[in-house]
Design an enzyme around this catalytic site. Structure first.
Site, PDB file in Angstrom:
ATOM      1  N   VAL A  26       6.164   2.080  14.109  1.00 30.06           N
ATOM      2  CA  VAL A  26       5.813   3.287  14.882  1.00 30.06           C
ATOM      3  C   VAL A  26       6.200   3.110  16.354  1.00 30.06           C
ATOM      4  O   VAL A  26       6.851   3.989  16.948  1.00 30.06           O
ATOM      5  CB  VAL A  26       4.299   3.614  14.733  1.00 30.06           C
ATOM      6  CG1 VAL A  26       3.864   4.688  15.720  1.00 30.06           C
ATOM      7  CG2 VAL A  26       3.998   4.049  13.299  1.00 30.06           C
ATOM      8  N   ARG A  74      -1.520   2.257  -6.260  1.00 27.32           N
ATOM      9  CA  ARG A  74      -0.466   1.985  -7.242  1.00 27.32           C
ATOM     10  C   ARG A  74      -0.264   3.290  -7.999  1.00 27.32           C
ATOM     11  O   ARG A  74      -1.232   3.943  -8.391  1.00 27.32           O
ATOM     12  CB  ARG A  74      -0.888   0.885  -8.199  1.00 27.32           C
ATOM     13  CG  ARG A  74      -1.152  -0.464  -7.513  1.00 27.32           C
ATOM     14  CD  ARG A  74      -1.353  -1.557  -8.536  1.00 27.32           C
ATOM     15  NE  ARG A  74      -1.930  -2.762  -7.966  1.00 27.32           N
ATOM     16  CZ  ARG A  74      -1.231  -3.720  -7.350  1.00 27.32           C
ATOM     17  NH1 ARG A  74       0.075  -3.593  -7.203  1.00 27.32           N
ATOM     18  NH2 ARG A  74      -1.829  -4.792  -6.878  1.00 27.32           N
ATOM     19  N   THR A 127       3.500  -8.369   0.714  1.00 30.08           N
ATOM     20  CA  THR A 127       2.724  -8.805  -0.457  1.00 30.08           C
ATOM     21  C   THR A 127       2.309 -10.255  -0.263  1.00 30.08           C
ATOM     22  O   THR A 127       3.066 -11.042   0.306  1.00 30.08           O
ATOM     23  CB  THR A 127       3.534  -8.669  -1.772  1.00 30.08           C
ATOM     24  OG1 THR A 127       2.863  -9.415  -2.813  1.00 30.08           O
ATOM     25  CG2 THR A 127       4.945  -9.205  -1.667  1.00 30.08           C
ATOM     26  N   ASP A 129       2.156 -12.268  -2.612  1.00 32.51           N
ATOM     27  CA  ASP A 129       2.724 -13.059  -3.713  1.00 32.51           C
ATOM     28  C   ASP A 129       3.986 -13.843  -3.350  1.00 32.51           C
ATOM     29  O   ASP A 129       4.353 -14.768  -4.064  1.00 32.51           O
ATOM     30  CB  ASP A 129       3.050 -12.136  -4.901  1.00 32.51           C
ATOM     31  CG  ASP A 129       1.819 -11.455  -5.464  1.00 32.51           C
ATOM     32  OD1 ASP A 129       0.715 -11.991  -5.298  1.00 32.51           O
ATOM     33  OD2 ASP A 129       1.960 -10.366  -6.066  1.00 32.51           O
TER      34      ASP A 129
HETATM   35  O1  F6P Z   1       0.485  -8.171  -5.833  1.00 34.57           O
HETATM   36  C1  F6P Z   1      -0.648  -8.616  -5.176  1.00 34.57           C
HETATM   37  C2  F6P Z   1      -1.726  -8.957  -6.161  1.00 34.57           C
HETATM   38  O2  F6P Z   1      -2.856  -9.386  -5.437  1.00 34.57           O
HETATM   39  C3  F6P Z   1      -1.379  -9.985  -7.253  1.00 34.57           C
HETATM   40  O3  F6P Z   1      -1.409 -11.305  -6.777  1.00 34.57           O
HETATM   41  C4  F6P Z   1      -2.401  -9.662  -8.312  1.00 34.57           C
HETATM   42  O4  F6P Z   1      -1.948 -10.067  -9.582  1.00 34.57           O
HETATM   43  C5  F6P Z   1      -2.529  -8.173  -8.216  1.00 34.57           C
HETATM   44  O5  F6P Z   1      -2.101  -7.805  -6.905  1.00 34.57           O
HETATM   45  C6  F6P Z   1      -3.915  -7.625  -8.434  1.00 34.57           C
HETATM   46  O6  F6P Z   1      -3.887  -6.251  -8.252  1.00 34.57           O
HETATM   47  P1  F6P Z   1      -5.158  -5.287  -8.270  1.00 34.57           P
HETATM   48  O7  F6P Z   1      -5.986  -5.565  -7.061  1.00 34.57           O
HETATM   49  O8  F6P Z   1      -4.563  -3.909  -8.256  1.00 34.57           O
HETATM   50  O9  F6P Z   1      -5.870  -5.596  -9.545  1.00 34.57           O
END
Ligand code: F6P
Length: 320
Positions: A26, A74, A127, A129
């Site tokens: 931003v 999601r 992320t 991950d």
């Molecule tokens: O992608 C991030 C993450 O935290 C992963 O490590 C995990 O498997 C997933 O999301 C869990 O997602 P949620 O909180 O939607 O169950």
């Protein structure tokens, strides 16, 4: 340079540093003379038009905050072209001609599908991950890793006192980076991930060796989605004689104030994303290789294979 209307959204699992990235996008956008739009609740909010124009004050005092001020969601239905059409309509309605998305692999797939429909999308890897192939590090990985290290250090105190074996399950989806890096950082007696898998019998032998030699306790770090934790605990207890406890760190790993590393990475990547747009680039994914920021065509980025962390795994093995 043409003035643009740039939308920003965060999608998928939130990660510490997303706010720092939003702030950078931003602020950089405004300083280059673009109009900036916040899109709430990821692709879900895009489709339903949860969009507003924002100024630089909108991102004040958020660089140190965990989560995402834009919220996240999601939306598996985004795979459906008819749903995406709704999103494209909203972008047109607000005159948005470039979209910066911050998220993980699912978010990137959504951005690629939007690119196919003529929307200029720039992806920032947000992320915990660290599973985006076109970057060495994703925004949020470092903070999450430090959260895990902190938790495992504390658990070791009590595991040592009670002479137990603790099995700690960490996140990472199908990537083992969090487990491997935490395993090395915490000196775990065993680290099991997809990249560093070992047969059950070898795990037992290693733990028996620990018990018979220097250690009277053991810390075992495992990636999520690999084991039924309770079954694994029962088996280890039965085979080694260790009293076993299990801990699932869960979503606590996604929260908290971002580390300095993540704030800096997010700020650099956010500013770089706007520079890419200034240069007229379209549909790119931002990454970092060594110290250098890089950008790849979104199709190329999604086709890349994640590097295996053999270097880290070898060190873990040597220090066992
Ligand atoms: O992608 C991030 C993450 O935290 C992963 O490590 C995990 O498997 C997933 O999301 C869990 O997602 P949620 O909180 O939607 O169950």
């Amino acid at each position: 340079m043409k003035s643009l209307n740039i939308g920003v959204l965060t999608s998928g699992g939130d990660s510490p540093g997303m706010n720092a990235a939003i702030r950078a996008i931003v602020r950089a956008g405004i300083s280059y003379g673009h109009q900036m739009y916040a899109i709430y609740n990821g692709y879900r909010g895009l489709v339903s038009g949860q969009i507003e124009k924002v100024d630089r004050g909108f991102v004040s005092q958020i660089i140190n905050k965990g989560g995402t001020i834009l919220r996240s969601a999601r939306l598996p239905e985004f795979i459906d072209v008819n749903i995406r059409e709704e999103g494209v309509k909203q972008l047109k309605k607000f005159g948005i001609n470039a979209l910066v998305v911050i998220g993980g692999d699912g978010t990137y797939r959504g951005a690629k599908d939007l690119s196919d429909m003529g929307i200029n999308c720039i992806g920032l890897p947000g992320t915990i991950d660290n599973d985006i192939a076109c970057t060495d590090y994703t925004i949020g990985f470092d903070t999450c890793l430090n959260t895990i290290v902190n938790a495992v250090d504390k658990l070791r105190d009590t595991t040592f006192s009670h002479q137990r074996c603790s099995i700690i399950e960490v996140m990472g989806n199908r990537a083992g980076d969090l487990a491997i890096y935490a395993g090395l950082a915490c000196g775990a007696e065993l680290t099991i991930s997809g990249d560093n898998f070992m047969p059950l019998q070898e795990m037992i032998e290693r733990l028996k060796f620990q018990k018979a030699t220097s250690k009277n306790h053991a810390m075992v770090i495992v990636s999520e989605k690999l084991f039924d934790l309770q079954e694994l605990a029962r088996f280890i207890q039965q085979q080694t004689g260790f009293e076993v406890r299990t801990e699932v760190l869960g979503r606590i790993q996604r929260g908290g104030s971002p580390s300095a590393f993540d704030r800096i990475l997010a700020s650099r990547m956010g500013e770089y994303a706007v520079q890419c747009l200034n240069e007229g680039k379209t549909s790119r994914c931002i990454g970092v290789r060594g110290q250098q920021l890089v950008d790849f065509d979104i199709y190329e980025a999604l086709a890349m294979q994640r590097a295996k962390h053999t270097g880290i795994v070898n060190v873990i093995d040597r220090l066992k």
